[in-house]
Design an enzyme around this catalytic site. Structure first.
Site, PDB file in Angstrom:
ATOM      1  N   GLY A  32      -3.937   9.528  -1.261  1.00  0.00           N
ATOM      2  CA  GLY A  32      -3.221   8.340  -0.789  1.00  0.00           C
ATOM      3  C   GLY A  32      -1.755   8.648  -0.540  1.00  0.00           C
ATOM      4  N   SER A  33      -1.017   7.644  -0.125  1.00  0.00           N
ATOM      5  CA  SER A  33       0.378   7.879   0.256  1.00  0.00           C
ATOM      6  C   SER A  33       1.259   8.219  -0.954  1.00  0.00           C
ATOM      7  CB  SER A  33       0.943   6.666   0.999  1.00  0.00           C
ATOM      8  OG  SER A  33       0.809   5.504   0.230  1.00  0.00           O
ATOM      9  N   GLY A  85      -2.541   7.758  -7.462  1.00  0.00           N
ATOM     10  CA  GLY A  85      -2.046   6.397  -7.246  1.00  0.00           C
ATOM     11  C   GLY A  85      -3.099   5.351  -7.589  1.00  0.00           C
ATOM     12  N   ALA A  86      -2.820   4.101  -7.201  1.00  0.00           N
ATOM     13  CA  ALA A  86      -3.773   3.005  -7.432  1.00  0.00           C
ATOM     14  C   ALA A  86      -3.486   1.879  -6.455  1.00  0.00           C
ATOM     15  CB  ALA A  86      -3.649   2.486  -8.865  1.00  0.00           C
ATOM     16  N   LYS A  97      -9.029   1.359  -7.620  1.00  0.00           N
ATOM     17  CA  LYS A  97      -8.736   2.462  -6.733  1.00  0.00           C
ATOM     18  C   LYS A  97      -9.806   2.512  -5.636  1.00  0.00           C
ATOM     19  CE  LYS A  97      -7.602   6.423  -8.334  1.00  0.00           C
ATOM     20  NZ  LYS A  97      -6.655   6.472  -7.200  1.00  0.00           N
ATOM     21  N   GLY A  98      -9.540   3.313  -4.610  1.00  0.00           N
ATOM     22  CA  GLY A  98     -10.548   3.491  -3.564  1.00  0.00           C
ATOM     23  C   GLY A  98     -10.153   2.910  -2.226  1.00  0.00           C
ATOM     24  N   GLU A 106     -12.176  10.825  -7.177  1.00  0.00           N
ATOM     25  CA  GLU A 106     -11.046  10.488  -8.066  1.00  0.00           C
ATOM     26  C   GLU A 106     -11.558  10.220  -9.483  1.00  0.00           C
ATOM     27  OE1 GLU A 106      -8.093   8.495  -4.736  1.00  0.00           O
ATOM     28  OE2 GLU A 106      -9.431   7.185  -5.828  1.00  0.00           O
TER      29      GLU A 106
HETATM   30  C1  5RP Z   1      -7.518   6.346  -2.612  1.00  0.00           C
HETATM   31  C2  5RP Z   1      -6.869   5.634  -3.738  1.00  0.00           C
HETATM   32  C3  5RP Z   1      -5.380   5.545  -3.731  1.00  0.00           C
HETATM   33  O1  5RP Z   1      -4.890   6.004  -4.940  1.00  0.00           O
HETATM   34  C4  5RP Z   1      -4.996   4.107  -3.542  1.00  0.00           C
HETATM   35  O2  5RP Z   1      -5.618   3.618  -2.365  1.00  0.00           O
HETATM   36  C5  5RP Z   1      -3.477   3.931  -3.444  1.00  0.00           C
HETATM   37  O3  5RP Z   1      -3.031   4.460  -2.254  1.00  0.00           O
HETATM   38  P1  5RP Z   1      -1.484   4.432  -1.862  1.00  0.00           P
HETATM   39  O4  5RP Z   1      -0.790   5.363  -2.780  1.00  0.00           O
HETATM   40  O5  5RP Z   1      -1.505   4.905  -0.424  1.00  0.00           O
HETATM   41  O6  5RP Z   1      -1.005   3.013  -1.981  1.00  0.00           O
HETATM   42  O7  5RP Z   1      -7.478   5.141  -4.648  1.00  0.00           O
HETATM   43  O8  5RP Z   1      -8.913   6.248  -2.693  1.00  0.00           O
END
Ligand code: 5RP
Length: 226
Positions: A32-33, A85-86, A97-98, A106
């Protein structure tokens, strides 16, 4: 602004693990970002550890671009840290998450890691999980059956169009869930035949949740009454 907070928390996570890094250590890296901001930071410390296990193909590619060796999880017998991340997090370190469809890998990497450090900008902190639709990874042929079973438990499943996970499966996003008991719901959804896993990280929560808000870093520990 959110990007700036993600960079701040990514740096804080690297500062947290840096004193523990050593040349034989492999660490788990999420997707994720926010995880990408962490990878960007990690590149500056790549001489301090051996390599990483990635929770997605995209993460593996980013790590490799920086020259960080990527290992298959099966070839690694100790993973001291997993940083990811989450989409939502509570003060009890329960997570959804996801959002990036990488939830199964993950969850596997988090299961193996000694310490799961979740990093996020402060907007991800919620009192109760469930405003963010809960992702469920499903074996493609079971999609309709699983959706019907999910309706029975009060969810409104929505097929995430055009998304195939790294494992070749599909994602159903569950709307309108009132998640008062995340551990119980995580187990219940995972018992439906055809479900690979769901994006609740409550049975195995983060050990440490690090959030950045207004350039301040706040930490929450699993099991701590906040
Ligand atoms: C990917 C995830 C990421 O951790 C979640 O979507 C958070 O993403 P971001 O840091 O872009 O907000 O679970 O499957």
């Amino acid at each position: 602004m959110q990007t700036e907070q993600k960079q701040i928390i990514a740096k804080a996570a690297l500062d947290y693990i840096r004193p523990h890094l050593n040349k034989n250590m492999v660490i788990g890296v999420g997707t994720g970002s926010t995880a990408n901001c962490f990878i960007d930071q990690l590149a500056s410390a790549k001489h301090l550890f051996d390599g990483a296990v990635a929770s997605s193909e995209a993460t593996a590619e980013r790590l490799q671009k920086y020259g960080i060796p990527v290992y298959d999880l099966n070839s690694v017998n100790h993973l001291p840290f997993y940083i990811d991340g989450a989409d939502e997090a509570t003060e009890h370190c329960h997570l959804i998450k996801g959002g990036g469809a990488a939830l199964t890998r993950e969850k596997i990497v988090a299961a193996v890691a000694d310490k799961f450090i979740c990093i996020a900008d402060g907007s991800k902190l919620v009192k109760r999980l469930g405003t963010f639709p809960l992702p469920v990874e499903v074996i493609p042929m079971a999609r309709s059956y699983v959706a019907r079973e999910l309706v029975k438990i009060g969810a409104s499943p929505e097929y995430r169009q055009g998304v195939i996970t790294d494992n070749g499966n599909i994602i159903l996003d569950l709307w309108h869930l009132d998640i008062t008991d995340p551990v119980n719901l995580e187990e219940k959804i995972n018992q439906i035949t055809g479900v690979v896993t769901n994006g609740l990280f409550a049975c195995r929560p983060a050990d440490l949740l690090m959030l950045s808000d207004d350039n301040q870093v706040k930490s929450y520990h699993a099991g701590q009454v906040c």
